[in-house]
Design a protein around this motif. Structure first.
Motif, PDB file in Angstrom:
ATOM      1  N   MET A 100      -2.295  -5.666  -6.686  1.00 33.25           N
ATOM      2  CA  MET A 100      -1.657  -6.724  -7.471  1.00 33.25           C
ATOM      3  C   MET A 100      -0.670  -7.499  -6.606  1.00 33.25           C
ATOM      4  N   GLY A 101       0.006  -6.836  -5.672  1.00 32.17           N
ATOM      5  CA  GLY A 101       0.931  -7.537  -4.777  1.00 32.17           C
ATOM      6  C   GLY A 101       0.201  -8.501  -3.855  1.00 32.17           C
ATOM      7  N   ALA A 102      -0.923  -8.023  -3.283  1.00 32.49           N
ATOM      8  CA  ALA A 102      -1.697  -8.903  -2.407  1.00 32.49           C
ATOM      9  C   ALA A 102      -2.234 -10.107  -3.171  1.00 32.49           C
ATOM     10  N   SER A 103      -2.682  -9.881  -4.418  1.00 31.48           N
ATOM     11  CA  SER A 103      -3.193 -10.978  -5.245  1.00 31.48           C
ATOM     12  C   SER A 103      -2.099 -11.993  -5.551  1.00 31.48           C
ATOM     13  N   ALA A 104      -0.861 -11.487  -5.784  1.00 30.82           N
ATOM     14  CA  ALA A 104       0.260 -12.381  -6.070  1.00 30.82           C
ATOM     15  C   ALA A 104       0.556 -13.270  -4.865  1.00 30.82           C
ATOM     16  N   ILE A 105       0.517 -12.697  -3.667  1.00 29.43           N
ATOM     17  CA  ILE A 105       0.788 -13.483  -2.457  1.00 29.43           C
ATOM     18  C   ILE A 105      -0.268 -14.564  -2.266  1.00 29.43           C
ATOM     19  N   ARG A 106      -1.546 -14.208  -2.482  1.00 28.98           N
ATOM     20  CA  ARG A 106      -2.608 -15.205  -2.339  1.00 28.98           C
ATOM     21  C   ARG A 106      -2.442 -16.344  -3.344  1.00 28.98           C
ATOM     22  N   SER A 107      -2.077 -16.008  -4.560  1.00 28.20           N
ATOM     23  CA  SER A 107      -1.911 -17.041  -5.587  1.00 28.20           C
ATOM     24  C   SER A 107      -0.793 -18.010  -5.242  1.00 28.20           C
ATOM     25  N   LEU A 108       0.323 -17.488  -4.745  1.00 30.95           N
ATOM     26  CA  LEU A 108       1.446 -18.362  -4.414  1.00 30.95           C
ATOM     27  C   LEU A 108       1.147 -19.222  -3.194  1.00 30.95           C
ATOM     28  N   PHE A 109       0.475 -18.664  -2.197  1.00 27.96           N
ATOM     29  CA  PHE A 109       0.081 -19.479  -1.047  1.00 27.96           C
ATOM     30  C   PHE A 109      -0.908 -20.571  -1.463  1.00 27.96           C
TER      31      PHE A 109
ATOM     32  N   ASP B  53      12.726  -0.485  -9.605  1.00 26.55           N
ATOM     33  CA  ASP B  53      11.629  -0.956 -10.448  1.00 26.55           C
ATOM     34  C   ASP B  53      11.711  -2.461 -10.683  1.00 26.55           C
ATOM     35  N   VAL B  54      12.425  -3.172  -9.764  1.00 26.04           N
ATOM     36  CA  VAL B  54      12.550  -4.634  -9.817  1.00 26.04           C
ATOM     37  C   VAL B  54      11.717  -5.241  -8.692  1.00 26.04           C
ATOM     38  N   LEU B  55      10.926  -6.244  -9.041  1.00 28.73           N
ATOM     39  CA  LEU B  55      10.077  -6.927  -8.060  1.00 28.73           C
ATOM     40  C   LEU B  55      10.780  -8.207  -7.618  1.00 28.73           C
ATOM     41  N   VAL B  56      10.988  -8.350  -6.318  1.00 27.36           N
ATOM     42  CA  VAL B  56      11.676  -9.533  -5.780  1.00 27.36           C
ATOM     43  C   VAL B  56      10.659 -10.350  -4.992  1.00 27.36           C
TER      44      VAL B  56
ATOM     45  N   SER C 273       2.002 -18.518 -11.767  1.00 25.37           N
ATOM     46  CA  SER C 273       0.976 -18.189 -10.778  1.00 25.37           C
ATOM     47  C   SER C 273       0.896 -16.700 -10.482  1.00 25.37           C
ATOM     48  N   LEU C 274       1.901 -15.951 -10.884  1.00 27.54           N
ATOM     49  CA  LEU C 274       1.888 -14.504 -10.616  1.00 27.54           C
ATOM     50  C   LEU C 274       0.892 -13.817 -11.537  1.00 27.54           C
ATOM     51  N   PRO C 275       0.116 -12.879 -11.017  1.00 24.50           N
ATOM     52  CA  PRO C 275      -0.880 -12.193 -11.850  1.00 24.50           C
ATOM     53  C   PRO C 275      -0.294 -11.009 -12.619  1.00 24.50           C
ATOM     54  N   LEU C 276       1.033 -10.839 -12.631  1.00 23.26           N
ATOM     55  CA  LEU C 276       1.624  -9.712 -13.345  1.00 23.26           C
ATOM     56  C   LEU C 276       2.875 -10.182 -14.070  1.00 23.26           C
ATOM     57  N   ARG C 277       3.261  -9.442 -15.103  1.00 18.00           N
ATOM     58  CA  ARG C 277       4.404  -9.770 -15.927  1.00 18.00           C
ATOM     59  C   ARG C 277       5.299  -8.523 -16.050  1.00 18.00           C
ATOM     60  N   VAL C 278       6.503  -8.745 -16.550  1.00 21.76           N
ATOM     61  CA  VAL C 278       7.413  -7.622 -16.823  1.00 21.76           C
ATOM     62  C   VAL C 278       6.733  -6.671 -17.804  1.00 21.76           C
ATOM     63  N   GLY C 279       6.752  -5.398 -17.451  1.00 29.19           N
ATOM     64  CA  GLY C 279       6.090  -4.386 -18.268  1.00 29.19           C
ATOM     65  C   GLY C 279       4.757  -3.961 -17.726  1.00 29.19           C
TER      66      GLY C 279
ATOM     67  N   TRP D  43       0.834  -1.204   0.000  1.00 32.09           N
ATOM     68  CA  TRP D  43       0.000   0.000   0.000  1.00 32.09           C
ATOM     69  C   TRP D  43       0.865   1.250   0.000  1.00 32.09           C
ATOM     70  N   ALA D  44       2.024   1.081   0.695  1.00 33.45           N
ATOM     71  CA  ALA D  44       2.888   2.259   0.814  1.00 33.45           C
ATOM     72  C   ALA D  44       3.673   2.527  -0.466  1.00 33.45           C
ATOM     73  N   VAL D  45       3.769   1.529  -1.371  1.00 32.15           N
ATOM     74  CA  VAL D  45       4.570   1.698  -2.579  1.00 32.15           C
ATOM     75  C   VAL D  45       3.716   2.340  -3.661  1.00 32.15           C
ATOM     76  N   ASP D  46       4.298   3.368  -4.283  1.00 36.60           N
ATOM     77  CA  ASP D  46       3.588   4.009  -5.383  1.00 36.60           C
ATOM     78  C   ASP D  46       3.620   3.089  -6.598  1.00 36.60           C
ATOM     79  N   PRO D  47       2.558   3.073  -7.361  1.00 37.07           N
ATOM     80  CA  PRO D  47       2.544   2.236  -8.578  1.00 37.07           C
ATOM     81  C   PRO D  47       3.721   2.553  -9.485  1.00 37.07           C
ATOM     82  N   PHE D  48       4.289   1.500 -10.095  1.00 38.32           N
ATOM     83  CA  PHE D  48       5.406   1.687 -11.017  1.00 38.32           C
ATOM     84  C   PHE D  48       5.378   0.570 -12.057  1.00 38.32           C
TER      85      PHE D  48
END
Length: 761
Positions: free
Chosen positions: A62-71, A86-89, A49-55, A23-28
Motif C-alpha cells: 500500500m505504501g508503494a502504491s501511494a508513492i506511485r499515485s502521488l508521482f 501508528d501515524v503515517l507521514v 490520491s492516496l489509496p488508504l484512509r484512516v482506519g 517492507w521492513a514495517v509490520d502492518p498496522f
C-alpha cells in the motif's frame, strides 16, 4: 542536465529506500495521516490520491502504491512516506510552478503568438515546471522559426527561481537570417519549358519585391501547394499519367541557402475519345449531358472532369438527392493515346432537411444568420437554395469563415440536418488618422463604425472628414431587415462643407446640411430597388474667386436653398468581390427629383461595370458612367448639383474635377451632363505571385462634362492611356496611376501622376 540526472537518481534511490522501509514495517492500523511540504497544492488533492484512509491497515504494498499515485499527479519532484508509531507521514517536495514566460530577441513573431504555441504544448503561467517541458518548449519555438525559413534560429532557456517555489522562464532567441531559395530545378520535363513550369509556383528564387511577398522563403506547405499546381497543370492538358517521382530539398551548411529539385515523369498526352453516361439520371439524361464541359477530340482535362462531376452532384442536389454518388472512370487506350470517359451516377435517396443548426456565432444572433437562409426546415433538400444560403451568410461580412455541412440523421434515411459553422470576426472599427492625395492634399479623418451592432445585423456609423476640398460629418444607420421580408431602412444626418476643385484658390464655400431616409426593397437575390427622400439646406457662401455662375444663381434664386429631393434607384450586383472583383457585373441606376422647396430639377445617373476573367491571373474590366441633370418648371439646373470629372475615378491624367464648362473667370463649374468610359486589364504585380490584393493595371479612359445647354459631341471627349498599381493596403484601398492624355485641348489641366487611398474604379 547533470543536476537533473542527479535529482532523478536521488528520486530512484529514494523509491528503493522507501520500498525497503515499507517492507521492513509490520502492518498496522493507521490512526492518522499527516501531509508535510505542501505550499500551493491543496491537501485534499493529496488525500484523494492516496489509496488508504484512516482506519485502514498499512502494508508495504500500500505504501508503494501511494508513492506511485502521488508521482502520477505530476506535481511533485520527491515523495516519501514515514511511519511514526501508528501515524503515517507523507513528505512531498512540490515542483516549481511557472510564474512568467518572456522572450528576448524575437522580431519575426509577436510574443503573444509564441506564448500561444507554448500554451498548446502545456507550458504556461501557473503550470508545474520541469526540465522536460522546457526542452519541448525549445523544440516548439525552433519549429515555429523553421516554418518561417529561419533554420539557424537558436533558443536558450533561462530558469530564474523566485519566492514561493516559482520560476520565471526567459527564452532568448537568436533568429539569424532566413534561409532563401537559391535554386529551383524541374527535371524530366519535355512538353513544357522549365521556365514555364517555374512560373506556376508561388515559391521562387527572389526578386525585387521579395521583401513583401517572402516568396523566396521555403515552406513545405507552399511547396506542396506548388506541386499540386504543377500536377493540375499537366492533368488539365491531357497528361493523365503525370507523376512527381521525388522531391529533394537541400540546405547549405550555413543554413542560409536552399535548393529544390523536382523529378517528374510526364507520360503520354491523352485525347478524350468518348464520354458516356451510366447509371440512374432520373430520366433527365439530356439535362445532365448539357452539364458536361469536356468534349471528344479534346485533350483530357482533369479540371473539367472534376467540374462536371461536381455539377452532376449539385444537379442531383437540386432535386433533393443529397447523397448522390458520381464517379468519372477513365478507360485508357495506351496504343492510341486516347481515353474513354465513363460517368456513373447513383442518386441514392431523396432527403428532407429536418433541422438547420447554427454553430460558432458567439456574438451574432441566430436570427441574423437564419433570415439569410433560402433552404427551410421540413422542406425538400435543395442544393441551389443551400448554396445560395451559404453565400448570403458569407456576404454579410460578419464572419471570417462560413462552412455548410450536410449530416445524416441516424436511423432516418430520408432526412438530413444542415450545420452552418461560422467564425466571428470583429465588425466594429475606430479610426483616427490622416490621408494624403494628389488632389486633396492632407485630409484628417475620424470614424466609428459598427457593421453588426450588438449582434443585431444593423449598421451604425459616424464619419468625420476634413480635407482641402471636402469637409463632412455624417451619422448614419442601416437596418437591413426593417421588415421581415428584407426591406432595408437607412437614416442619414449630414453636414458637408465643400467647394469645387479649383487651383486658383479662394475661400467661397458650398454648405449643405440635411437628413434623409431611404428604403431598399429586394426583388431578387441580386436586385434591389431603393427609394427615399431628403430634407436639405444648401448655402452658397461668397468669397474670393467665386465663380460668376454661383453669384448669378444666388442673386436670382437666393444664396440659401431649401429642397426636399426624392430619390429612386435600382442596383444589380453579381460581382464575386467588392474590393478585388474578378468576375461579374454591377448595374446602378439612380434618379433624384426636386419638386418641393426652392429647387426644381431632376438628376439621374447610371453606372455599369463588368469584370471578365481571362484566366486565373488576368482580368479585363469595363466601367461606364452616364449622368444627366435638368432644371424643371422653367428653372435652371442648380449649380450645386453639377457633375464633375477628371482625375482618379473618372478620366485619369487630368487634374481632379477640372473637365467641363468654365465661367468667365476661368473657374471650373461642372455641368449637368457627364460621360465616363474606362477599360482596364489587371495583372499580378511583378514578383507578387498571384496576390490579388496587389495588382498592376493598364487603362484607357474617355470622358467629359457638358453644360445644360451644351450638345453632346464626341469631338469634345478627353482621353488618356496609362498604367497603375492597385493595392489593398492596411490603411485602405490605394490606387496609383501614371497617365498620358492622348486627347486634350488648350487650357486643360494635366496631371500625369495621381494617387489616392480609398478611391474606386
Amino acid at each position: 542536465m547533470l543536476r537533473f540526472r542527479t535529482r532523478a537518481l536521488t528520486t530512484a534511490l529514494g523509491l528503493l529506500l522507501v520500498a525497503h522501509q515499507a517492507w521492513a514495517v509490520d502492518p498496522f492500523k493507521v490512526r492518522d495521516i499527516r501531509i508535510e511540504g505542501l505550499q500551493r497544492v491543496e491537501p485534499g488533492t493529496v488525500f484523494a490520491s492516496l489509496p488508504l484512509r484512516v482506519g485502514d491497515t498499512y502494508s508495504d504494498e500500500m505504501g508503494a502504491s501511494a508513492i506511485r499515485s502521488l508521482f502520477g499527479l505530476g506535481l511533485f519532484t520527491d515523495v516519501r512516506i514515514e511511519v511514526s508509531g501508528d501515524v503515517l507521514v507523507v513528505v512531498v517536495e512540490e515542483r516549481p510552478t511557472v510564474a512568467d514566460v518572456t522572450f528576448a530577441g524575437t522580431k519575426e513573431f509577436e510574443q503573444d503568438a509564441l506564448k500561444k504555441a507554448l500554451r498548446d504544448i502545456g507550458l504556461t503561467e501557473g503550470r508545474p515546471f520541469d526540465k522536460a517541458l522546457a526542452d519541448r518548449a525549445e523544440q516548439e519555438l525552433k519549429r515555429q522559426y523553421i516554418n518561417r525559413s529561419l533554420y539557424g534560429a537558436q533558443v536558450v532557456t533561462t530558469v530564474t527561481p523566485i519566492e514561493r517555489n516559482r520560476v520565471n522562464l526567459t527564452f532568448t532567441v537568436t533568429e539569424g537570417d532566413p534561409a532563401k531559395i537559391k535554386e529551383i530545378r524541374i527535371v524530366g520535363n519535355k512538353a513544357f519549358s522549365e521556365s514555364t513550369l517555374r512560373d506556376l509556383f508561388e515559391l521562387d528564387t527572389g526578386g525585387w519585391l521579395s521583401w513583401y511577398t517572402k516568396s523566396d522563403r521555403y515552406s513545405r506547405a507552399k511547396l506542396n501547394a506548388d506541386i499540386e499546381t504543377l500536377r493540375s497543370y499537366y492533368l488539365s492538358r491531357g497528361y493523365l499519367e503525370f507523376q512527381v517521382e521525388s522531391t529533394q530539398v537541400a540546405i547549405s551548411p550555413d543554413k542560409e541557402d536552399i535548393a529544390i529539385v523536382l523529378n517528374i515523369t510526364e507520360g503520354e498526352r491523352y485525347v478524350v475519345s468518348s464520354v458516356k453516361l451510366e447509371g440512374n439520371y432520373l430520366g433527365r439524361d439530356d439535362e445532365f449531358k448539357s452539364l458536361i464541359t469536356i468534349r471528344p477530340g479534346e485533350a483530357y482535362n482533369a479540371d473539367r472532369v472534376a467540374e462536371t462531376t461536381k455539377s452532376f452532384r449539385d444537379n442531383f442536389g437540386n432535386y433533393g438527392f443529397a447523397f448522390a454518388n458520381v464517379e468519372a472512370r477513365p478507360d485508357i487506350d495506351r496504343s492510341n493515346n486516347s481515353v474513354a470517359l465513363l460517368l456513373t451516377a447513383e442518386p441514392s435517396r431523396r432527403a428532407y432537411v429536418r433541422r438547420v443548426n447554427v454553430v460558432g456565432n458567439t456574438r451574432t444572433r441566430d436570427e441574423v444568420i437564419r433570415r439569410e437562409f433560402r433552404q427551410f426546415e421540413s422542406s425538400w433538400y435543395d442544393g441551389n437554395k443551400i448554396r445560395l444560403s451559404r453565400d448570403r451568410v458569407d456576404r454579410l461580412g460578419y464572419f471570417t469563415e462560413v462552412n455548410m455541412e450536410t449530416l445524416e440523421v441516424p436511423g432516418v434515411p430520408d432526412q438530413v440536418d444542415l450545420q452552418v459553422t461560422v467564425a466571428e470576426k470583429p465588425t466594429g472599427s475606430l479610426t483616427m488618422g490622416a490621408g494624403f492625395s494628389s488632389a486633396e492634399k492632407l485630409a484628417l479623418s475620424f470614424g466609428i463604425k459598427q457593421e453588426n451592432a450588438f449582434g443585431s445585423g444593423n449598421y451604425l456609423g459616424l464619419d468625420i472628414n476634413t480635407s482641402k476640398y471636402n469637409r463632412a460629418i455624417v451619422l448614419n444607420t442601416v437596418d437591413p431587415y426593417f421588415t421581415t421580408d428584407g426591406v432595408s431602412l437607412s437614416l442619414d444626418l449630414f453636414h458637408r462643407n465643400s467647394r469645387p476643385y479649383n487651383d486658383q484658390g479662394g475661400n467661397y464655400q458650398l454648405e449643405t446640411t440635411g437628413a434623409g431616409v431611404r428604403f431598399g426593397v429586394p426583388f431578387s437575390e441580386v436586385d434591389t430597388v431603393y427609394f427615399g427622400g431628403t430634407l436639405e439646406r444648401t448655402t452658397i457662401k461668397p468669397g474670393t474667386n467665386i465663380p460668376a455662375a454661383y453669384l448669378a444663381y444666388g442673386e436670382k434664386f437666393g444664396y440659401t436653398s431649401y429642397s426636399v429631393p426624392l430619390s429612386v434607384g435600382w442596383q444589380r450586383d453579381s460581382r464575386d468581390s467588392t474590393l478585388v472583383p474578378t468576375n461579374g457585373t454591377l448595374n446602378k441606376v439612380n434618379a433624384e427629383i426636386g419638386l418641393f422647396g426652392d429647387t426644381r430639377y431632376v438628376r439621374s445617373s447610371y453606372q455599369y461595370q463588368q469584370f471578365i476573367p481571362l484566366n486565373k491571373q488576368y482580368t479585363l474590366a469595363f466601367n461606364g458612367e452616364l449622368g444627366y441633370g435638368k432644371g424643371l418648371s422653367g428653372r435652371p439646373f442648380p449649380v450645386f448639383k453639377n457633375f464633375y470629372s477628371g482625375g482618379l475615378g473618372s478620366v485619369r491624367g487630368f487634374e481632379q474635377g477640372t473637365l467641363g464648362p468654365r465661367d468667365v473667370t476661368g473657374s471650373v463649374i461642372g455641368g449637368s451632363k457627364k460621360v465616363t468610359l474606362n477599360a482596364e486589364i489587371l495583372t499580378p504585380f511583378p514578383g507578387a505571385g498571384n496576390d490579388r490584393t496587389l495588382r498592376m493595371y493598364g487603362f484607357v479612359d474617355v470622358g467629359n462634362v457638358y453644360g445644360e445647354d451644351d450638345k453632346f459631341e464626341l469631338s469634345d471627349m478627353r482621353a488618356s492611356v496609362g498604367v497603375g498599381v492597385s493595392w489593398i493596403s492596411p490603411v485602405g484601398p490605394l490606387r496609383l496611376a501614371i497617365a498620358n492624355p492622348v486627347r486634350k485641348f488648350a487650357g486643360d489641366r494635366i496631371q500625369k501622376l495621381q494617387f489616392q487611398i480609398g478611391t474606386s474604379f
